[in-house]
Motif scaffolding. Structure first.
Motif, short mmCIF file in Angstrom:
data_model
loop_
_atom_site.label_atom_id
_atom_site.label_comp_id
_atom_site.label_asym_id
_atom_site.label_seq_id
_atom_site.Cartn_x
_atom_site.Cartn_y
_atom_site.Cartn_z
N SER A 199 -4.57 2.64 -10.41
CA SER A 199 -3.21 3.07 -10.76
C SER A 199 -2.22 2.71 -9.65
CB SER A 199 -3.18 4.59 -10.98
OG SER A 199 -4.10 4.98 -11.96
N LEU A 200 -2.72 2.64 -8.42
CA LEU A 200 -1.86 2.45 -7.25
C LEU A 200 -2.51 1.47 -6.30
CD1 LEU A 200 0.52 3.39 -5.36
CD2 LEU A 200 -0.99 5.22 -4.57
N ILE A 201 -1.73 0.49 -5.85
CA ILE A 201 -2.17 -0.42 -4.79
C ILE A 201 -1.29 -0.18 -3.58
CG2 ILE A 201 -2.33 -2.82 -4.03
CD1 ILE A 201 -3.04 -3.59 -6.88
N LEU A 202 -1.93 0.06 -2.43
CA LEU A 202 -1.23 0.26 -1.17
C LEU A 202 -1.57 -0.91 -0.25
CD1 LEU A 202 -1.95 4.06 -0.57
CD2 LEU A 202 0.14 3.03 -1.48
N ALA A 203 -0.53 -1.55 0.26
CA ALA A 203 -0.73 -2.72 1.13
C ALA A 203 -0.04 -2.48 2.46
CB ALA A 203 -0.17 -3.97 0.46
N ASP A 204 -0.81 -2.57 3.55
CA ASP A 204 -0.30 -2.33 4.89
C ASP A 204 -0.11 -3.66 5.60
OD1 ASP A 204 0.49 -1.25 7.28
OD2 ASP A 204 -1.41 -0.26 7.73
N GLU A 205 1.15 -4.11 5.70
CA GLU A 205 1.49 -5.39 6.34
C GLU A 205 0.61 -6.52 5.82
OE1 GLU A 205 4.03 -5.87 8.14
OE2 GLU A 205 4.58 -3.98 9.07
N PRO A 206 0.55 -6.73 4.51
CA PRO A 206 -0.39 -7.72 3.96
C PRO A 206 -0.09 -9.15 4.34
CG PRO A 206 1.13 -6.99 2.26
CD PRO A 206 1.37 -6.12 3.46
#
Length: 237
Positions: free
Chosen positions: A171-178
């Motif tokens: 449901s959710l994608i979290l990207a940290d400085e991708p």
């Protein structure tokens, strides 16, 4: 996606009066009390200087950490006080993560790295591999399935990481400085892959220092000294 029916009537993820403090003898406030609602299918950038609280906020949104005060809701369900096994289950089934450092296992090939994200689904290995192959195809790497991470470029490794994040249709994608470890052109390609390969109803939240990445999102949340200072909706896709 497991939350679609609930998400129609609730924010996908919501913070209510959430704060985060580290330490006890001399506590440091990473996040001051804040409210935040992120809706299904939104594309959101979280921006701010180093030390502003972006990573702390991402950890709370990703259920990797618990708030010091307040509560976190996922599709209307309060999740921040769940027992750890239930919290892990919610995280595993509903959230995909993409990190700057890729975090691929060097002894596994690309499709095996993607399959790792599906180990807790209860599916057979044959089914997991089939899903992983489809995810690799969605990010344009169907021709690199059997390559080890050391045989891939930085952009290809990040594509594998994206395939791993989207494999279970979270449901959710979290990207940290991708795009932080990539050149400008490769970073732009990765951003397109990330937003286009995610399902239309999937929410994507990106923490970034890159103004180009932030400009490509529908909404920009600016955080300074642990406080949200601006929340701008650019427009729907």
């Amino acid at each position: 996606m497991n939350l679609s029916s609930e998400a129609n009537s609730s924010p996908l993820i919501e913070l209510r009066s959430v704060s985060k403090t580290y330490g006890s003898a001399e506590p440091v406030a990473a996040l001051h009390p804040m409210d935040l609602r992120i809706e299904p299918s939104e594309r959101v950038a979280i921006v701010g200087p180093s030390g502003s609280g972006k990573t702390s906020l991402l950890n709370l949104l990703g259920l990797l950490d618990r708030p010091t005060t307040g509560a976190v809701y996922l599709a209307g369900r309060e999740v921040s006080s769940l027992p750890e096994p239930e919290l892990c289950a919610a995280r595993s089934h509903e959230i995909g993560f993409v990190f700057q450092q890729f975090f691929l296992l060097e002894h596994l090939n690309a499709v095996e790295n993607v399959e790792q994200a599906l180990l807790y689904t209860g599916a057979t290995r044959r089914s997991r591999v089939a899903v992983a192959v489809r995810a690799m195809d969605r990010v344009g790497l169907a021709h690199r399935l059997r390559h080890k991470p050391s045989q891939l470029s930085g952009g290809e490794r990040q594509r594998v990481a994206i395939a791993r994040a989207i494999a279970g249709d979270p449901s959710l994608i979290l990207a940290d400085e991708p795009t932080g470890n990539l050149d400008t052109q490769t970073g732009a390609t990765i951003l397109s892959v990330l937003t286009e390969s995610a399902e239309d109803a999937t929410t994507v939240v990106v923490v970034t220092h890159d103004p180009g990445v932030a400009a490509a999102m529908d909404r920009r949340i600016e955080i300074v000294d642990g406080r949200i200072t601006r929340d701008i909706r650019v427009g729907a896709r």
